[in-house]
Write an enzyme that holds these catalytic residues in place. Structure first.
Site, PDB file in Angstrom:
ATOM      1  N   ARG A 174       0.820  -1.218   0.000  1.00 22.39           N
ATOM      2  CA  ARG A 174       0.000   0.000   0.000  1.00 22.39           C
ATOM      3  C   ARG A 174       0.859   1.276   0.000  1.00 22.39           C
ATOM      4  O   ARG A 174       0.496   2.279  -0.635  1.00 22.39           O
ATOM      5  CB  ARG A 174      -0.933  -0.022   1.217  1.00 22.39           C
ATOM      6  CG  ARG A 174      -1.910   1.157   1.316  1.00 22.39           C
ATOM      7  CD  ARG A 174      -2.856   0.979   2.494  1.00 22.39           C
ATOM      8  NE  ARG A 174      -3.635   2.182   2.766  1.00 22.39           N
ATOM      9  CZ  ARG A 174      -4.807   2.471   2.229  1.00 22.39           C
ATOM     10  NH1 ARG A 174      -5.360   1.647   1.354  1.00 22.39           N
ATOM     11  NH2 ARG A 174      -5.450   3.582   2.541  1.00 22.39           N
TER      12      ARG A 174
ATOM     13  N   MET B  39      -6.424   8.666  -1.699  1.00 24.62           N
ATOM     14  CA  MET B  39      -6.405   7.217  -1.539  1.00 24.62           C
ATOM     15  C   MET B  39      -7.340   6.926  -0.378  1.00 24.62           C
ATOM     16  O   MET B  39      -7.089   7.351   0.748  1.00 24.62           O
ATOM     17  CB  MET B  39      -5.000   6.685  -1.260  1.00 24.62           C
ATOM     18  CG  MET B  39      -4.967   5.163  -1.183  1.00 24.62           C
ATOM     19  SD  MET B  39      -3.295   4.429  -1.254  1.00 24.62           S
ATOM     20  CE  MET B  39      -2.675   4.828   0.374  1.00 24.62           C
ATOM     21  N   SER B  40      -8.417   6.210  -0.656  1.00 23.63           N
ATOM     22  CA  SER B  40      -9.457   5.999   0.341  1.00 23.63           C
ATOM     23  C   SER B  40      -8.934   5.178   1.516  1.00 23.63           C
ATOM     24  O   SER B  40      -7.924   4.472   1.424  1.00 23.63           O
ATOM     25  CB  SER B  40     -10.654   5.283  -0.291  1.00 23.63           C
ATOM     26  OG  SER B  40     -11.220   6.060  -1.319  1.00 23.63           O
ATOM     27  N   ALA B  41      -9.653   5.260   2.623  1.00 22.16           N
ATOM     28  CA  ALA B  41      -9.306   4.495   3.809  1.00 22.16           C
ATOM     29  C   ALA B  41      -9.325   2.999   3.498  1.00 22.16           C
ATOM     30  O   ALA B  41     -10.202   2.511   2.777  1.00 22.16           O
ATOM     31  CB  ALA B  41     -10.272   4.813   4.940  1.00 22.16           C
TER      32      ALA B  41
END
Length: 401
Positions: free
Chosen positions: A43, A76-78
């Protein structure tokens, strides 16, 4: 942010393993395939420049691009939200998947899920975002993911039909290209905004339209381009705003601001306050003139408005009055009791309507998944279904069980 052990704070592999364990514990991840994808994709390579702790935080976003006012246009989403949506999508090996709204990381997760025989295409309207996604995907070893520069409203016909279409920006409507771009057994997962309230809805085909398989709480930056929402926002005063996308709802700044200066009146329902995300969806669809009232932490601390306004609360408005939901401790209702705060000359009448809805929800619909959401494409008929909202491309109709 999720707490990070100092001993692993500089080790991305350890952080990633901690993230997957935490996502399992919080029911974000519920399948082995999604767990494997999150374990495999680095990530942090999709958040260059961000601290590792932020990149692997379960519930935090990583800003990617902002507009001239400093508002996020791409993030960038959770991780928790991404996991929930991928579980909703139920992506299988060999599938063709379209992502609308690029970032790179989510597309890499999907590539892990579809495997070497599947195809993932990600599209975005912003050249900077597409270029960034391409660089991050290549750097992380996911060069097979296709990146496309286009308005997501039109889909990507060249790769259609898709087994799954996953939208990663808050959409106000569902354009025909998304439905026609699905296979017969395809699924669309979209954060759909209805009267200012957004839920991630997994839609399957149902007749000519779509029917919900599941829905979950979600928060995304809004769609850009042709699919952008046309919301109205009225600043009543510093730190207090009322917002709606319903053209029929009056937003009289002078009248509502004057109402805010009138005495606060509280009314109590005698009904349990519970499952606020389910309750707010119900209120959004049933209030006769709905908006959302937002207030800053400073205004809330002053006592002018209730804490329920911090993230926006469903509000019933007229030209000169408004009412919104609150709560108080009450063991007789299971811990908390729902109530209404109202201001203005019509405070009592608005509170009566609001209280009826609070009681009806607590009596008949107080559970998860009580709603079935349908999207009916095409021109609206002369008589709309009950609890329905007209969109540009069709009608959202919700029934409660």
């Amino acid at each position: 942010m999720t707490a990070i052990d100092d001993s692993t704070a500089r080790d991305p592999d350890a952080l990633r393993a901690d993230m997957v364990r935490a996502l399992r514990d919080q029911d974000g991840i519920t399948s082995e395939s999604v767990a494997a994808a999150f374990s495999a994709v680095p990530r942090h390579l999709f958040a260059p420049g961000a601290p590792l702790a932020r990149a692997y935080d379960l519930h935090g976003i990583v800003p990617v691009k902002q507009d001239e006012h400093g508002l996020n246009t791409s993030v960038m989403s959770a991780a928790h939200l991404q996991a929930v949506m991928l579980e909703q999508a139920d992506v299988k090996p060999g599938m063709r998947v379209l992502e609308i709204g690029s970032g790179g990381y989510n597309a890499a997760l999907m590539q892990e899920l579809v495997g070497s025989d599947g195809v993932v295409t990600t599209v975005d309207i912003d050249r900077d975002i597409v270029d960034r996604a391409r660089l991050c995907l290549d750097d992380a070893g996911y060069s097979q993911v296709k990146t496309v520069l286009a308005d997501g409203e039109t889909g990507v016909p060249d790769g259609a039909p898709y087994d799954r279409i996953i939208v990663t920006a808050a959409a106000w409507d569902i354009p025909p290209s998304w439905i026609s771009g699905l296979t017969e057994n395809g699924r669309l997962v979209v954060p759909l905004t209805v009267r200012g309230t957004t839920r991630s809805i997994a839609f399957d085909r149902g007749g000519e339209g779509l029917i919900s398989h599941s829905y979950r709480l979600a928060n995304f930056v809004p769609m850009q381009g042709e699919g952008a929402a046309k919301e109205r926002k009225a600043m009543l005063r510093e730190g207090v705003a009322v917002q709606t996308d319903d053209e029929q709802v009056p937003l009289n700044v002078e009248g509502l601001n004057h109402a805010l200066d009138t005495p606060r009146r509280e009314f109590w329902s005698g009904a349990a306050y519970d499952l606020p995300d389910e309750l707010e969806l119900y209120l959004t669809l049933h209030l006769s003139s709905p908006a959302r009232l937002h207030a800053s932490a400073e205004v809330i601390a002053s006592g002018l408005v209730d804490a329920s306004t911090r993230l926006g609360v469903p509000t019933l408005v007229t030209e000169d009055s408004f009412a919104y939901r609150t709560r108080r401790e009450n063991e007789d209702t299971g811990g908390f009791e729902s109530g209404v705060v109202a201001h203005g000359p019509q405070a009592e009448a608005l509170a009566d309507e609001y209280l009826r809805l609070l009681r009806r929800w607590a009596q008949d619909h107080r559970r998860r998944g009580a709603a079935t959401i349908r999207f009916l494409p095409g021109p609206a008929s002369s008589t709309l279904p009950e609890n329905s909202v007209l969109k540009r491309h069709g009608v959202v109709a919700v029934s409660w069980h």
